[in-house]
Design a protein around this motif. Sequence first.
Motif, PDB file in Angstrom:
ATOM      1  N   HIS A   1     -50.309  30.725  -2.065  1.00  0.00           N
ATOM      2  CA  HIS A   1     -51.729  30.477  -1.799  1.00  0.00           C
ATOM      3  C   HIS A   1     -52.375  29.914  -3.049  1.00  0.00           C
ATOM      4  N   VAL A   2     -53.098  28.802  -2.907  1.00  0.00           N
ATOM      5  CA  VAL A   2     -53.740  28.123  -4.020  1.00  0.00           C
ATOM      6  C   VAL A   2     -55.252  28.168  -3.833  1.00  0.00           C
TER       7      VAL A   2
ATOM      8  N   SER B   1     -50.442  29.918  -6.548  1.00  0.00           N
ATOM      9  CA  SER B   1     -49.134  29.295  -6.757  1.00  0.00           C
ATOM     10  C   SER B   1     -49.278  27.875  -7.286  1.00  0.00           C
ATOM     11  N   ILE B   2     -49.845  27.791  -8.514  1.00  0.00           N
ATOM     12  CA  ILE B   2     -50.019  26.490  -9.133  1.00  0.00           C
ATOM     13  C   ILE B   2     -48.765  26.180  -9.949  1.00  0.00           C
ATOM     14  N   PHE B   3     -47.917  25.317  -9.426  1.00  0.00           N
ATOM     15  CA  PHE B   3     -46.747  24.880 -10.157  1.00  0.00           C
ATOM     16  C   PHE B   3     -46.357  23.509  -9.642  1.00  0.00           C
TER      17      PHE B   3
ATOM     18  N   ASP C   1     -52.585  18.172  -6.348  1.00  0.00           N
ATOM     19  CA  ASP C   1     -51.448  17.553  -5.656  1.00  0.00           C
ATOM     20  C   ASP C   1     -50.191  18.187  -6.233  1.00  0.00           C
ATOM     21  N   LEU C   2     -49.509  18.999  -5.403  1.00  0.00           N
ATOM     22  CA  LEU C   2     -48.427  19.833  -5.916  1.00  0.00           C
ATOM     23  C   LEU C   2     -47.096  19.535  -5.248  1.00  0.00           C
TER      24      LEU C   2
ATOM     25  N   TYR D   1     -54.470  20.402  -2.082  1.00  0.00           N
ATOM     26  CA  TYR D   1     -55.390  21.525  -1.977  1.00  0.00           C
ATOM     27  C   TYR D   1     -56.753  21.087  -2.485  1.00  0.00           C
ATOM     28  N   TRP D   2     -57.797  21.669  -1.873  1.00  0.00           N
ATOM     29  CA  TRP D   2     -59.163  21.266  -2.203  1.00  0.00           C
ATOM     30  C   TRP D   2     -60.038  22.469  -2.525  1.00  0.00           C
TER      31      TRP D   2
END
Length: 117
Positions: free
Chosen positions: A1-2, A27-29, A98-99, A106-107
């Motif tokens: 979840h971002v 989950s920022i990667f 943009d992942l 995601y916004w």
Amino acid sequence: HVQLVESGGGLVQTGGSLRLSCASSGSIFSINYMGWYRQVPLKPRELVARIASDDSTNYADSVKGRFTISRDVAKNTVYLQMNSLKPEDTAVYYCNADLGYTHNNYWGQGTQVTVSS
């Protein structure tokens, strides 16, 4: 979840400055890009600026020389410094992530920027 949370919007006079912040969590990667988009009613959302994982940047022609995108990796935060603001910069500004190799987007919820003439 971002999660992406923008802040820093507001009302400013022509020629003024604002700094937008976008704090990310979750989950920022595998970041491809972090960016700022803007939208006005009845028009599509447009790219303002983005920064890649190697810190290279892209800007819309309309903001080159006036806006600067940057990021603080330790704080998981992206900034948009906006100088010499014009009435045509008035819009809702959205943070974007943009992942991954599938380029999941995601916004944030958006923040209003209003430039008075």
